[in-house]
Design a protein around this motif. Structure first.
Motif, PDB file in Angstrom:
ATOM      1  N   THR A   1     -10.911 -16.828   6.725  1.00 15.90           N
ATOM      2  CA  THR A   1     -10.282 -15.555   6.386  1.00 15.90           C
ATOM      3  C   THR A   1      -8.847 -15.601   6.884  1.00 15.90           C
ATOM      4  O   THR A   1      -8.623 -15.667   8.102  1.00 15.90           O
ATOM      5  CB  THR A   1     -11.031 -14.387   7.051  1.00 15.90           C
ATOM      6  OG1 THR A   1     -12.403 -14.435   6.667  1.00 15.90           O
ATOM      7  CG2 THR A   1     -10.426 -13.067   6.633  1.00 15.90           C
TER       8      THR A   1
ATOM      9  N   ASP B   1      -5.301 -14.481   8.207  1.00 18.78           N
ATOM     10  CA  ASP B   1      -4.876 -13.294   8.944  1.00 18.78           C
ATOM     11  C   ASP B   1      -3.684 -12.634   8.241  1.00 18.78           C
ATOM     12  O   ASP B   1      -3.197 -13.110   7.227  1.00 18.78           O
ATOM     13  CB  ASP B   1      -4.545 -13.640  10.390  1.00 18.78           C
ATOM     14  CG  ASP B   1      -3.387 -14.607  10.530  1.00 18.78           C
ATOM     15  OD1 ASP B   1      -2.893 -15.101   9.502  1.00 18.78           O
ATOM     16  OD2 ASP B   1      -2.972 -14.870  11.671  1.00 18.78           O
ATOM     17  N   GLY B   2      -3.243 -11.542   8.778  1.00 19.69           N
ATOM     18  CA  GLY B   2      -2.163 -10.782   8.164  1.00 19.69           C
ATOM     19  C   GLY B   2      -0.866 -11.558   8.048  1.00 19.69           C
ATOM     20  O   GLY B   2      -0.139 -11.430   7.061  1.00 19.69           O
ATOM     21  N   ASN B   3      -0.560 -12.376   9.055  1.00 16.14           N
ATOM     22  CA  ASN B   3       0.670 -13.163   9.010  1.00 16.14           C
ATOM     23  C   ASN B   3       0.636 -14.173   7.869  1.00 16.14           C
ATOM     24  O   ASN B   3       1.645 -14.385   7.196  1.00 16.14           O
ATOM     25  CB  ASN B   3       0.896 -13.892  10.335  1.00 16.14           C
ATOM     26  CG  ASN B   3       1.278 -12.956  11.450  1.00 16.14           C
ATOM     27  OD1 ASN B   3       1.805 -11.875  11.206  1.00 16.14           O
ATOM     28  ND2 ASN B   3       1.014 -13.369  12.676  1.00 16.14           N
TER      29      ASN B   3
ATOM     30  N   LEU C   1      -1.104 -13.942   5.083  1.00 19.86           N
ATOM     31  CA  LEU C   1      -1.001 -13.208   3.816  1.00 19.86           C
ATOM     32  C   LEU C   1       0.422 -12.711   3.567  1.00 19.86           C
ATOM     33  O   LEU C   1       0.923 -12.778   2.432  1.00 19.86           O
ATOM     34  CB  LEU C   1      -1.985 -12.040   3.816  1.00 19.86           C
ATOM     35  CG  LEU C   1      -3.467 -12.418   3.816  1.00 19.86           C
ATOM     36  CD1 LEU C   1      -4.319 -11.175   3.934  1.00 19.86           C
ATOM     37  CD2 LEU C   1      -3.817 -13.211   2.573  1.00 19.86           C
ATOM     38  N   MET C   2       1.074 -12.235   4.614  1.00 20.49           N
ATOM     39  CA  MET C   2       2.453 -11.766   4.473  1.00 20.49           C
ATOM     40  C   MET C   2       3.384 -12.929   4.120  1.00 20.49           C
ATOM     41  O   MET C   2       4.253 -12.803   3.254  1.00 20.49           O
ATOM     42  CB  MET C   2       2.929 -11.092   5.758  1.00 20.49           C
ATOM     43  CG  MET C   2       4.321 -10.524   5.664  1.00 20.49           C
ATOM     44  SD  MET C   2       4.480  -9.231   4.446  1.00 20.49           S
ATOM     45  CE  MET C   2       3.745  -7.891   5.327  1.00 20.49           C
TER      46      MET C   2
END
Length: 66
Positions: free
Chosen positions: A38, A40-42, A44-45
């Motif tokens: 999965t 993480d946000g970093n 995906l950003m």
């Protein structure tokens, strides 16, 4: 990696740069599919920023062609 570098001989420098900059995005997608990771946000950003820049450059190039 060697196959990817060799294949860049068949593209102009702009296209080669775009393909090389998309490698992290490919890695995130393949990691999610194959390894069930999965991101993480970093991650995906960062992927969103890379894709945004690539799309911007492609649109700019298409408009320049007329």
């Amino acid at each position: 990696h060697g196959l990817m570098v060799h294949s860049l001989n068949y593209f102009n420098p702009g296209e080669a740069g775009i393909m090389a900059s998309l490698q992290p995005v490919y890695s995130i997608i393949l990691g999610a599919i194959i390894l069930h990771e999965t991101p993480d946000g970093n991650a995906l950003m960062g992927g969103a920023i890379i894709i945004g820049v690539v799309v911007f450059e492609m649109v700019k190039k298409l408009r320049a062609r007329g």
